[in-house]
Design a protein around this motif. Structure first.
Motif, PDB file in Angstrom:
ATOM      1  N   LEU A  79       0.794  -1.401  -0.080  1.00  0.00           N
ATOM      2  CA  LEU A  79       0.400   0.125  -0.113  1.00  0.00           C
ATOM      3  C   LEU A  79       0.968   1.483   0.202  1.00  0.00           C
ATOM      4  N   PRO A  80       1.715   1.049   0.799  1.00  0.00           N
ATOM      5  CA  PRO A  80       2.526   2.492   1.513  1.00  0.00           C
ATOM      6  C   PRO A  80       3.037   2.400  -0.170  1.00  0.00           C
ATOM      7  N   LEU A  81       4.042   1.880  -1.559  1.00  0.00           N
ATOM      8  CA  LEU A  81       4.472   1.939  -2.370  1.00  0.00           C
ATOM      9  C   LEU A  81       3.185   2.341  -3.725  1.00  0.00           C
ATOM     10  N   GLY A  82       2.791   1.659  -3.938  1.00  0.00           N
ATOM     11  CA  GLY A  82       1.390   2.097  -4.724  1.00  0.00           C
ATOM     12  C   GLY A  82       0.947   3.178  -4.258  1.00  0.00           C
ATOM     13  N   TYR A  83       0.686   3.799  -2.764  1.00  0.00           N
ATOM     14  CA  TYR A  83      -0.193   5.112  -3.105  1.00  0.00           C
ATOM     15  C   TYR A  83       1.440   6.146  -2.884  1.00  0.00           C
TER      16      TYR A  83
END
Lengths: 282, 265
Positions: free
Chosen positions: B26-30
């Motif tokens: 999630l952090p990377l995708g965000y």
């Protein structure tokens, strides 16, 4: 078998393999320049402080609170990582499933990703209008700019430690104990508690302390998410940083010294436990 | 396998998948999603910004220095610690691992005390016109410090496990040290060495705490990529900060892939 080099040394004769003087010289001089001289300057600088000064600084209310925040959040985060780490190591060793290799490869991401990048990403995700934060807000939980946020960031940082220390132990462990326990009618929970847990404990504890030590000193990923309010979400490394920005080197050094001592104590406890475990295994 | 066990298996797998998804994916995708949210054009303009390019150059230079110095040190240290017995060996290996346990901020502080204004060395440095603190050398030396053990730690276990027989034989037959190293030792440690280099560069590129203490945040001069990200972020240029972050993510992913390939060798 006695190695030839070792044997020759005892006799005081010339070593067979060349390069001792050269490599030792380079090693020691580089170690001196990069590690020893800087650490000595820390010691020299501390020696200039009077004990009263030192104690006054480290028992200041704001500093004590910062220690408490660092300590408690690092502890909770490492505990969460210990539990999740064992589960992940178990899943990665014992089960076969599609996507396992990707999962295994992802574990080291927190090592590879710069902490500042992780910090801002986690902050934006967990503010009240972020993807995770808005969900948590509905449940009445605030993550960013609270202690929960600090724990969140520290969990991210500490993921690889426990998984990577428990995984090899589980891989080596023979299935026969578990099978015997199952045949004897023990519940899976009892098998885990009585057979598996004692086996993986030293590795688990090692991973836990490494994660804990790392979390205590972590700065990059925490500063963004913490909000850095004194007496609330201010961590010890940030205290050092703000003292440095005021050019108050005395205070910064005192706070740092206590953190260094804490880290060494933690690592020493760990090495005692590892030593005892190794002795018991023999 | 019993039915009940299968259920446990899938519950455990789902817990892990969910945990890793929330914490890592999630952090990377965000970041990637946000950096592209203002369109590709603004992404490209923040990535090719003058200061971003300067920061990237400094990051690359710092990483090269850290890898270079630590290669020399790592090879020498692992050779002398595994090939010879001598007094003080344990002390040396403990000192090598020391930077791993020190908080990056404290590492920065230590160098500030060594080369800063209140240090005994300062008049000497000033006389020769060398500035370390709040200048590029400070950034480089801090990075070398935090990555110091990375290469030697990967090589030492391999050298210990292969033993010294081959090298002793070669030495008795009259090969000199460099020949022994090049022809006999190095082929054994090649992959471990590369593995160490990969880990070292990952840490060197991403180091934030120690560098942040020593750099003085001079825009375009001593800002590395992670510091540049912080500066953009604190100036509320979120798209810019996330765009530069996605560069660092790209590097991190490449490093992870390399790591996984090397680990299998």
């Amino acid at each position: 078998m006695v190695s030839l080099t070792g044997y020759m040394n005892k006799k005081g004769q010339k070593r067979v393999i060349p390069g001792f003087g050269l490599t030792l010289g380079i090693t020691i001089s580089m170690l001196g320049i990069i590690v020893l001289i800087p650490l000595c300057s820390l010691v020299i600088y501390t020696a200039k402080l009077s004990p009263k000064q030192f104690i006054d600084i480290i028992t200041g209310k704001r500093v004590l609170y910062a220690y408490w925040v660092s300590f408690s959040t690092a502890f909770v985060a490492s505990l969460i990582n210990a539990v999740m780490g064992v589960i992940m190591a178990w899943v990665l060793v014992k089960y076969e499933f599609p996507g396992k290799k990707i999962m295994d490869g992802m574990i080291e991401l927190p090592f590879a990703l710069p902490t500042a990048v992780a910090g801002i990403a986690l902050t934006h995700l967990t503010t009240t209008d972020g993807w995770i934060g808005s969900l948590a807000d509905k449940a009445g939980i605030k993550i960013a700019y609270t202690k929960t946020g600090i724990i969140f960031a520290l969990v991210f940082v500490g993921i690889p430690f426990v998984v990577r220390s428990v995984q090899p132990v589980l891989t080596k462990m023979d299935n026969s104990y578990e099978e015997a326990m199952e045949i004897l009618g023990a519940t899976p929970f009892r098998t885990f508690r009585k057979v598996i847990f004692p086996e993986i404990f030293p590795a688990l504890f090692g991973g836990f302390t490494m994660a804990f030590a790392r979390c205590l000193g972590e700065y990059g990923s925490v500063v963004f998410i913490a909000g850095n309010k004194p007496f609330e979400t201010e961590i010890a490394p940030l205290m050092i940083m703000s003292k440095l920005q005021e050019f108050d080197y005395t205070a910064a050094t005192s706070i740092a010294l206590l953190m260094l001592i804490t880290a060494f104590v933690i690592l020493m406890i760990n090495s005692v436990i590892q030593y005892k475990a190794a002795k018991k295994a023999k | 396998m019993r039915k009940e066990n299968k259920l446990v298996k899938w519950i455990m797998i789902s817990i892990c998948a969910l945990f890793l998804f929330v914490m890592l994916v999630l952090p990377l995708g965000y970041i990637i999603y946000t950096s592209l949210s203002d369109g590709v054009k603004s992404f490209i303009s923040s990535v090719t910004d003058e200061y971003t390019i300067k920061a990237m150059k400094l990051t690359i230079i710092t990483t090269l220095w850290a890898v270079g110095i630590n290669t020399v040190f790592g090879l020498c240290a692992s050779w002398c610690l595994t090939r010879f017995d001598f007094k003080g060996k344990k002390v040396i290996s403990a000192l090598i691992d020391l930077p791993l346990t020190i908080s990056p901020v404290i590492a920065g502080l230590v160098f500030l005390l060594t080369y800063g204004r209140q240090s005994v060395l300062y008049p000497l440095l000033e006389k020769f016109g060398i500035s370390i603190i709040f200048a590029v050398p400070g950034v480089i030396i801090a990075t070398i410090f935090v990555t110091f053990p990375y290469i030697s730690r990967e090589i030492i276990p391999v050298l210990n496990s292969i033993g010294t027989d081959e090298e002793e034989a070669a030495a008795l037959m009259g090969m000199n040290g460099f020949e022994i190293f090049r022809k006999i030792t190095f082929p054994h440690i090649r992959w471990a060495f590369l593995f160490g280099v990969v880990l070292c560069s990952a840490r060197a590129m991403g180091e934030f705490g120690a560098v942040s203490v020593l750099s003085g945040h001079l825009k375009g001069l001593t800002n590395t990529l992670p510091l540049h990200v912080e500066m953009l972020y604190q100036g509320y240029d979120f798209t810019g900060a996330f765009a530069v972050s996605s560069l660092l993510i790209l590097m991190a992913v490449v490093i992870l892939i390399l790591r996984n390939i090397l680990e299998k060798k």
